[in-house]
Design a protein around this motif. Structure first.
Motif, PDB file in Angstrom:
ATOM      1  N   ALA A 202      32.739  29.570 -19.489  1.00 62.79           N
ATOM      2  CA  ALA A 202      32.732  29.772 -18.036  1.00 62.79           C
ATOM      3  C   ALA A 202      31.355  29.552 -17.402  1.00 62.79           C
ATOM      4  O   ALA A 202      31.272  28.952 -16.313  1.00 62.79           O
ATOM      5  CB  ALA A 202      33.260  31.168 -17.698  1.00 62.79           C
ATOM      6  N   PRO A 203      30.259  29.995 -18.027  1.00 61.50           N
ATOM      7  CA  PRO A 203      28.952  29.752 -17.402  1.00 61.50           C
ATOM      8  C   PRO A 203      28.626  28.274 -17.218  1.00 61.50           C
ATOM      9  O   PRO A 203      27.785  27.929 -16.383  1.00 61.50           O
ATOM     10  CB  PRO A 203      27.969  30.411 -18.380  1.00 61.50           C
ATOM     11  CG  PRO A 203      28.773  31.470 -19.074  1.00 61.50           C
ATOM     12  CD  PRO A 203      30.132  30.855 -19.220  1.00 61.50           C
ATOM     13  N   ASP A 204      29.285  27.407 -17.964  1.00 64.97           N
ATOM     14  CA  ASP A 204      29.069  25.967 -17.842  1.00 64.97           C
ATOM     15  C   ASP A 204      30.055  25.312 -16.882  1.00 64.97           C
ATOM     16  O   ASP A 204      30.061  24.082 -16.736  1.00 64.97           O
ATOM     17  CB  ASP A 204      29.207  25.303 -19.220  1.00 64.97           C
ATOM     18  CG  ASP A 204      28.216  25.861 -20.226  1.00 64.97           C
ATOM     19  OD1 ASP A 204      27.007  25.768 -19.969  1.00 64.97           O
ATOM     20  OD2 ASP A 204      28.654  26.403 -21.267  1.00 64.97           O
ATOM     21  N   GLY A 205      30.904  26.119 -16.250  1.00 67.41           N
ATOM     22  CA  GLY A 205      31.887  25.571 -15.327  1.00 67.41           C
ATOM     23  C   GLY A 205      33.031  24.865 -16.018  1.00 67.41           C
ATOM     24  O   GLY A 205      33.746  24.071 -15.393  1.00 67.41           O
TER      25      GLY A 205
ATOM     26  N   GLY B  68      30.813  20.678 -15.261  1.00 73.11           N
ATOM     27  CA  GLY B  68      31.975  21.426 -15.735  1.00 73.11           C
ATOM     28  C   GLY B  68      33.054  20.529 -16.304  1.00 73.11           C
ATOM     29  O   GLY B  68      32.808  19.371 -16.658  1.00 73.11           O
TER      30      GLY B  68
ATOM     31  N   ARG C 228      29.349  19.664 -21.262  1.00 71.86           N
ATOM     32  CA  ARG C 228      28.134  20.384 -20.887  1.00 71.86           C
ATOM     33  C   ARG C 228      27.007  19.415 -20.545  1.00 71.86           C
ATOM     34  O   ARG C 228      26.204  19.673 -19.640  1.00 71.86           O
ATOM     35  CB  ARG C 228      27.730  21.307 -22.029  1.00 71.86           C
ATOM     36  CG  ARG C 228      26.840  22.461 -21.633  1.00 71.86           C
ATOM     37  CD  ARG C 228      26.602  23.392 -22.808  1.00 71.86           C
ATOM     38  NE  ARG C 228      27.788  24.158 -23.138  1.00 71.86           N
ATOM     39  CZ  ARG C 228      28.406  24.125 -24.314  1.00 71.86           C
ATOM     40  NH1 ARG C 228      27.978  23.329 -25.279  1.00 71.86           N
ATOM     41  NH2 ARG C 228      29.472  24.867 -24.530  1.00 71.86           N
TER      42      ARG C 228
ATOM     43  N   THR D  22      41.356  29.927 -15.195  1.00 70.27           N
ATOM     44  CA  THR D  22      40.833  29.756 -16.553  1.00 70.27           C
ATOM     45  C   THR D  22      41.297  30.919 -17.416  1.00 70.27           C
ATOM     46  O   THR D  22      41.518  32.033 -16.915  1.00 70.27           O
ATOM     47  CB  THR D  22      39.298  29.628 -16.569  1.00 70.27           C
ATOM     48  OG1 THR D  22      38.871  29.117 -17.839  1.00 70.27           O
ATOM     49  CG2 THR D  22      38.595  30.953 -16.287  1.00 70.27           C
TER      50      THR D  22
ATOM     51  N   ARG E  67      36.605  25.111 -17.533  1.00 67.89           N
ATOM     52  CA  ARG E  67      37.812  25.933 -17.550  1.00 67.89           C
ATOM     53  C   ARG E  67      38.616  25.621 -18.812  1.00 67.89           C
ATOM     54  O   ARG E  67      38.704  24.466 -19.221  1.00 67.89           O
ATOM     55  CB  ARG E  67      38.676  25.652 -16.323  1.00 67.89           C
ATOM     56  CG  ARG E  67      37.999  25.967 -15.012  1.00 67.89           C
ATOM     57  CD  ARG E  67      38.901  25.745 -13.811  1.00 67.89           C
ATOM     58  NE  ARG E  67      39.253  24.344 -13.628  1.00 67.89           N
ATOM     59  CZ  ARG E  67      40.439  23.801 -13.886  1.00 67.89           C
ATOM     60  NH1 ARG E  67      41.418  24.546 -14.393  1.00 67.89           N
ATOM     61  NH2 ARG E  67      40.669  22.526 -13.676  1.00 67.89           N
TER      62      ARG E  67
ATOM     63  N   VAL F  61      36.064  32.406 -21.739  1.00 67.29           N
ATOM     64  CA  VAL F  61      34.943  33.297 -21.458  1.00 67.29           C
ATOM     65  C   VAL F  61      33.627  32.642 -21.873  1.00 67.29           C
ATOM     66  O   VAL F  61      32.637  32.654 -21.129  1.00 67.29           O
ATOM     67  CB  VAL F  61      35.130  34.646 -22.180  1.00 67.29           C
ATOM     68  CG1 VAL F  61      33.911  35.540 -21.974  1.00 67.29           C
ATOM     69  CG2 VAL F  61      36.395  35.349 -21.695  1.00 67.29           C
ATOM     70  N   GLU F  62      33.607  32.042 -23.054  1.00 66.09           N
ATOM     71  CA  GLU F  62      32.378  31.440 -23.573  1.00 66.09           C
ATOM     72  C   GLU F  62      31.886  30.279 -22.715  1.00 66.09           C
ATOM     73  O   GLU F  62      30.677  30.120 -22.490  1.00 66.09           O
ATOM     74  CB  GLU F  62      32.605  30.960 -25.010  1.00 66.09           C
ATOM     75  CG  GLU F  62      31.369  30.358 -25.658  1.00 66.09           C
ATOM     76  CD  GLU F  62      31.561  29.993 -27.120  1.00 66.09           C
ATOM     77  OE1 GLU F  62      30.684  29.300 -27.666  1.00 66.09           O
ATOM     78  OE2 GLU F  62      32.585  30.399 -27.711  1.00 66.09           O
TER      79      GLU F  62
END
Length: 251
Positions: free
Chosen positions: A175-178, A135, A130, A238, A180, A172-173
């Motif tokens: 994914a917003p940070d790119g 990602g 992060r 992912t 996988r 899922v957790e």
């Protein structure tokens, strides 16, 4: 060649067996590889082999069940390479005891090494990825025994089933940070961990007789699947589990 050029990859349980094969493959594909294991001598040997063919590797002695050891490892990776792009949570142990015979200490040992270590790896690895802002890819080693019963190996099977679902919730957790997160589920693979069991039963081993391809897999066959998920070729994948089992789970 070159599928991981410019990437920094951490592989746990990399002092031998499956993890060592993955570490050497990743280095040949251009990654700077962090070889992590509790076995200091084995770590040094893998780093030396990578150095000999012109790869770049950093050895870290890591107890994957220790939260503070994970934090220290991330600091070392940050200092040496500036960040982390790929992590393979490969470390694991095998226990064949069923419910009737397993002792609590054995249960705790297997769960700590196979399950808790993956949670810690996800936590610390994703945090460092992060920081980079670009990602990353995390691959967890599950097992076909996350999906089928055997009448034995209760701690091993429970731990690998946990890895299967942790992979999906982490996907899922993060994914917003790119980032996988995927898993690879090997079937019966010929490694130092399984060689004695396979040798005793030979081709009559039930995991071979129930496998449509009628043989044990080889470590490089698993490593190639891990490599695919680590690479940009899997950029839209992912939360998936890739079965490398010779068809074992379809029978």
């Amino acid at each position: 060649m070159g599928r991981l050029n410019g990437k920094v990859a951490l592989i746990t349980g990399a002092a031998g067996g499956q993890g060592a094969v993955e570490a050497e493959l990743f280095a040949r594909e251009g990654a700077k590889v962090v070889v992590a294991d509790i076995n200091e001598e084995g770590v040094a040997a893998v780093v030396d082999r990578i150095d000999q063919f012109g790869g770049e590797a950093l050895g870290i002695v890591l107890n994957v069940t220790d939260d503070e050891a994970w934090a220290a490892a991330m600091e070392q990776i940050r200092a040496s390479f500036g960040g982390l792009d790929i992590q393979v949570n490969n470390a694991g142990i095998l226990s064949l005891e069923g419910i009737a015979k397993i002792e609590r200490a054995e249960w705790d040992r297997v769960i700590n090494v196979n399950q808790t270590s993956v949670m810690l790896g996800l936590k610390h690895g994703a945090a460092l990825m992060r920081e980079g802002g670009t990602g990353g890819s995390i691959i967890n080693l599950s097992s076909t025994y996350a999906h089928v019963g055997s009448g034995a190996a209760v701690a091993y099977q429970a731990s690998k089933a946990a890895v299967f679902i942790m992979t999906k919730t982490a996907a899922v957790e993060f994914a917003p940070d790119g980032i996988r997160v995927n898993s690879v589920a090997p079937g019966i693979i010929e490694t130092p961990m399984t060689r004695e069991v396979l040798a005793a039963a030979g081709p009559s081993h039930p995991d071979i007789t129930r496998t449509p391809l009628q043989r044990a897999g080889q470590p490089h066959e698993v490593a190639n699947a891990v490599l695919f998920l680590a690479s940009d070729e899997a950029s839209y994948i992912t939360g998936a589990e890739l079965l490398v089992d010779g068809g074992r789970t379809i029978t």
